[in-house]
Design a protein around this motif. Sequence first.
Motif, PDB file in Angstrom:
ATOM      1  N   GLU A 176      -4.118 -12.734  -3.758  1.00 50.01           N
ATOM      2  CA  GLU A 176      -2.986 -12.222  -2.715  1.00 50.01           C
ATOM      3  C   GLU A 176      -3.024 -11.072  -2.399  1.00 50.01           C
ATOM      4  O   GLU A 176      -2.622 -10.643  -1.135  1.00 50.01           O
ATOM      5  N   PHE A 235      -5.432  -9.889   0.336  1.00 47.73           N
ATOM      6  CA  PHE A 235      -4.996 -10.318   1.334  1.00 47.73           C
ATOM      7  C   PHE A 235      -4.068  -9.356   2.055  1.00 47.73           C
ATOM      8  O   PHE A 235      -3.901  -9.282   3.039  1.00 47.73           O
ATOM      9  N   ASN A 236      -2.929  -9.033   1.178  1.00 51.25           N
ATOM     10  CA  ASN A 236      -1.739  -8.213   1.714  1.00 51.25           C
ATOM     11  C   ASN A 236      -2.385  -6.907   2.240  1.00 51.25           C
ATOM     12  O   ASN A 236      -1.523  -5.977   2.794  1.00 51.25           O
ATOM     13  N   VAL A 293      -4.956 -17.908  -0.896  1.00 53.71           N
ATOM     14  CA  VAL A 293      -4.581 -17.520   0.645  1.00 53.71           C
ATOM     15  C   VAL A 293      -5.423 -18.723   1.206  1.00 53.71           C
ATOM     16  O   VAL A 293      -6.607 -18.912   0.995  1.00 53.71           O
ATOM     17  N   THR A 294      -4.632 -19.452   2.111  1.00 48.20           N
ATOM     18  CA  THR A 294      -5.142 -20.472   2.973  1.00 48.20           C
ATOM     19  C   THR A 294      -6.076 -19.988   4.075  1.00 48.20           C
ATOM     20  O   THR A 294      -5.890 -19.151   4.426  1.00 48.20           O
ATOM     21  N   ASP A 330      -5.569 -21.176   6.934  1.00 50.90           N
ATOM     22  CA  ASP A 330      -4.776 -21.080   8.235  1.00 50.90           C
ATOM     23  C   ASP A 330      -3.996 -19.560   7.825  1.00 50.90           C
ATOM     24  O   ASP A 330      -3.841 -19.050   8.940  1.00 50.90           O
ATOM     25  N   GLN A 331      -3.800 -19.161   6.511  1.00 51.15           N
ATOM     26  CA  GLN A 331      -3.180 -17.825   6.667  1.00 51.15           C
ATOM     27  C   GLN A 331      -4.147 -16.822   7.060  1.00 51.15           C
ATOM     28  O   GLN A 331      -3.916 -15.904   7.872  1.00 51.15           O
ATOM     29  N   ALA A 378      -4.298 -16.882  10.924  1.00 50.71           N
ATOM     30  CA  ALA A 378      -3.249 -16.479  11.538  1.00 50.71           C
ATOM     31  C   ALA A 378      -3.311 -14.879  11.450  1.00 50.71           C
ATOM     32  O   ALA A 378      -2.935 -14.216  12.638  1.00 50.71           O
ATOM     33  N   LEU A 379      -3.628 -14.180  10.487  1.00 51.86           N
ATOM     34  CA  LEU A 379      -3.791 -12.856  10.245  1.00 51.86           C
ATOM     35  C   LEU A 379      -4.885 -12.286  11.322  1.00 51.86           C
ATOM     36  O   LEU A 379      -4.777 -11.378  12.168  1.00 51.86           O
ATOM     37  N   TYR A 415     -12.080 -15.147  12.198  1.00 52.43           N
ATOM     38  CA  TYR A 415     -12.054 -15.168  10.954  1.00 52.43           C
ATOM     39  C   TYR A 415     -13.040 -16.241  10.419  1.00 52.43           C
ATOM     40  O   TYR A 415     -13.037 -17.258  10.872  1.00 52.43           O
TER      41      TYR A 415
END
Length: 129
Positions: A12, A15-16, A50-51, A53-54, A57-58, A66
């Motif tokens: 994560e 991803f962040n 991290v899904t 969908d996440q 969305a990003l 994506y």
Amino acid sequence: MGIIVVFDVTDERSFNNVRNWIKNVEQHANEGVSKILIGNKCDIEDKKAVTHDQGEALAEEYGIQYVEASAKSKAGVEEAFYSLAREIKKKMLDTAPEQNFHPNQANNVQLDGNSNSGGMKSSCSGCMN
């Protein structure tokens, strides 16, 4: 020109950091550069942090595509590169009169997803959840 931003779907923190990486790209790369976001290690389902969908969305926040991929199993890798290459080609064709780009010259690259790489194919099955 194209930029591939890759994060680890099992981490994560990775991803962040994507927002910072994209901010750096926007500060230092040419305006309008093609970008794609790739969530790597999609083959490690049991450790996924991290899904899909996440990630989607990003990418949507930045108006980019994506793709989930696995460098290990090659799932989604070819799809990601072809997608980015098609976007770059489209931008080149859109600006062709300004930059003297001729798509029908011998150096034209076919970007239909059909590879002539000795029969090697990749698939993204199992990476979309």
